[in-house]
Design an enzyme around this catalytic site. Structure first.
Site, PDB file in Angstrom:
ATOM      1  N   ASP A 133       0.878  -1.179   0.000  1.00 38.63           N
ATOM      2  CA  ASP A 133       0.000   0.000   0.000  1.00 38.63           C
ATOM      3  C   ASP A 133       0.913   1.226   0.000  1.00 38.63           C
ATOM      4  O   ASP A 133       2.127   1.114   0.190  1.00 38.63           O
ATOM      5  CB  ASP A 133      -0.895  -0.021   1.256  1.00 38.63           C
ATOM      6  CG  ASP A 133      -1.796   1.222   1.359  1.00 38.63           C
ATOM      7  OD1 ASP A 133      -2.399   1.594   0.335  1.00 38.63           O
ATOM      8  OD2 ASP A 133      -1.877   1.818   2.439  1.00 38.63           O
ATOM      9  N   SER A 134       0.303   2.397  -0.154  1.00 37.23           N
ATOM     10  CA  SER A 134       1.080   3.633  -0.057  1.00 37.23           C
ATOM     11  C   SER A 134       1.632   3.830   1.357  1.00 37.23           C
ATOM     12  O   SER A 134       2.559   4.602   1.547  1.00 37.23           O
ATOM     13  CB  SER A 134       0.186   4.825  -0.411  1.00 37.23           C
ATOM     14  OG  SER A 134      -0.859   4.929   0.545  1.00 37.23           O
ATOM     15  N   CYS A 179      -4.394  -1.448  -1.933  1.00 36.60           N
ATOM     16  CA  CYS A 179      -4.564  -0.004  -2.116  1.00 36.60           C
ATOM     17  C   CYS A 179      -5.499   0.207  -3.297  1.00 36.60           C
ATOM     18  O   CYS A 179      -5.207  -0.248  -4.408  1.00 36.60           O
ATOM     19  CB  CYS A 179      -3.195   0.609  -2.398  1.00 36.60           C
ATOM     20  SG  CYS A 179      -3.245   2.366  -2.788  1.00 36.60           S
ATOM     21  N   ASN A 180      -6.612   0.882  -3.054  1.00 36.44           N
ATOM     22  CA  ASN A 180      -7.568   1.150  -4.138  1.00 36.44           C
ATOM     23  C   ASN A 180      -6.944   2.029  -5.218  1.00 36.44           C
ATOM     24  O   ASN A 180      -7.161   1.819  -6.405  1.00 36.44           O
ATOM     25  CB  ASN A 180      -8.803   1.854  -3.577  1.00 36.44           C
ATOM     26  CG  ASN A 180      -9.598   0.969  -2.647  1.00 36.44           C
ATOM     27  OD1 ASN A 180     -10.547   0.338  -3.056  1.00 36.44           O
ATOM     28  ND2 ASN A 180      -9.215   0.911  -1.378  1.00 36.44           N
ATOM     29  N   CYS A 224     -11.056   3.348   0.592  1.00 38.40           N
ATOM     30  CA  CYS A 224      -9.598   3.505   0.707  1.00 38.40           C
ATOM     31  C   CYS A 224      -9.188   2.647   1.889  1.00 38.40           C
ATOM     32  O   CYS A 224      -9.868   2.658   2.926  1.00 38.40           O
ATOM     33  CB  CYS A 224      -9.248   4.969   0.961  1.00 38.40           C
ATOM     34  SG  CYS A 224      -7.542   5.243   1.506  1.00 38.40           S
ATOM     35  N   HIS A 284      -6.993   2.905   4.014  1.00 41.54           N
ATOM     36  CA  HIS A 284      -6.675   3.638   5.252  1.00 41.54           C
ATOM     37  C   HIS A 284      -7.927   3.863   6.119  1.00 41.54           C
ATOM     38  O   HIS A 284      -7.826   3.967   7.342  1.00 41.54           O
ATOM     39  CB  HIS A 284      -6.082   5.022   4.942  1.00 41.54           C
ATOM     40  CG  HIS A 284      -4.621   5.014   4.591  1.00 41.54           C
ATOM     41  ND1 HIS A 284      -4.149   4.501   3.403  1.00 41.54           N
ATOM     42  CD2 HIS A 284      -3.535   5.468   5.267  1.00 41.54           C
ATOM     43  CE1 HIS A 284      -2.825   4.653   3.371  1.00 41.54           C
ATOM     44  NE2 HIS A 284      -2.432   5.234   4.482  1.00 41.54           N
TER      45      HIS A 284
END
Ligand code: DGL
Length: 272
Positions: A24-25, A88-89, A202, A204
């Site tokens: 993911d980011s 991660c979308n 998302c 997150h």
């Protein structure tokens, strides 16, 4: 957490004993890793957080695609991963087609906002979708949205700054942004004309679920993607004969910056 497993040559996805790569980011994909661990407790995971380049959601596609390709390559070269989960979308929207083309034969699972499950459960047919600007502007999301337009009305809300606030663990800002974006989405509730489902688009955002639940109210369902992604990962591994059937799995954590913060967040969210 343990040190990375010895690398296998790229291209040889032959052993069930190799780890599954997840990226993911930043810390958001830990919400997906949590579901993966619950579904696949015998598997080893290598989680990569690109925190040095987060957030992805307000960057251009070319940048996100380039980072996604570099991370996939690194996970294969350093860890010989047997499968990759793009947790991660935003990265899925920008790069999953490139990753599939660049890694044929590698079981690969992406995430997308859970519009379909939301449409299946909503009674009022009004659904809020909270996601990054990048995800909502993508062609992939546009196609998904268009395919479900007749099922429900989707109220799309870009949440600038929220992933970054979660990344920074800034409690005041997280609360303020959750309030702003919940309010901007419309009226929540179970009566006709109200929004009865809130898609956390998302990875997150599940880490702010307590705020969204309180702000939207008890009649509103929060819908995230961790569990379906974990089930899909199990299906793909099973079909490829790569499921690990015994032992206790491990988690290796890596980050492009903020390694200590990643460990602290993993300790908190994964109960480690
Ligand atoms: N967690 C990511 C997603 O699901 C990206 C958030 C960000 O870096 O902006 O889209």
């Amino acid at each position: 957490m343990r040190a990375g497993a010895a690398a296998a040559p790229i291209g040889s996805i032959t052993s069930a004993d190799r780890p599954i790569g997840v990226f993911d980011s930043g810390v958001g994909g830990l919400s997906v890793l949590r579901a993966l661990r619950a579904e696949l407790p015998q598997e080893d995971f290598v989680y990569f957080a690109d925190s040095g380049n987060a957030p992805y959601g307000e960057r251009d596609d070319a940048f996100v695609a380039q980072r996604s390709q570099a991370i996939a390559q690194q996970l294969r070269e350093e860890h010989g991963i047997k499968a990759l989960v793009v947790a991660c979308n935003t990265a899925t929207a920008a790069a999953v087609h490139l990753l599939r083309a660049g890694h044929p034969g590698l079981p690969l699972v992406g995430v997308e906002p859970a519009l379909k499950p939301a449409a299946a459960r909503s009674r009022t047919r009004r659904i809020a979708v909270l996601a990054t600007r990048g995800t909502l502007a993508s062609a992939k999301f546009a196609a998904l949205h268009a395919s479900l337009r007749d099922e429900a009305e989707f109220l799309l809300q870009p949440c600038d700054g929220l992933a970054a606030a979660i990344e920074a663990d800034d409690a005041t800002k997280i609360r303020a942004l959750c309030e702003e974006y919940t309010r901007a989405s419309g009226r929540f509730g179970s009566k006709n004309g109200q929004i009865d489902s809130l898609v956390l688009g998302c990875t997150h955002y599940p880490f702010a679920a307590n705020h969204f639940a309180e702000l939207a109210g008890p009649e509103v369902a929060l819908i995230e993607t961790g569990e379906p992604v974990a089930r899909q990962t199990r299906r793909l591994l099973g079909a490829a004969g790569l499921l690990r059937t015994q032992g206790v799995g491990s988690i290796t954590l890596q980050a492009s910056a903020g390694q200590a913060a990643l460990h602290a967040t993993a300790t908190r969210w994964l109960g480690r």
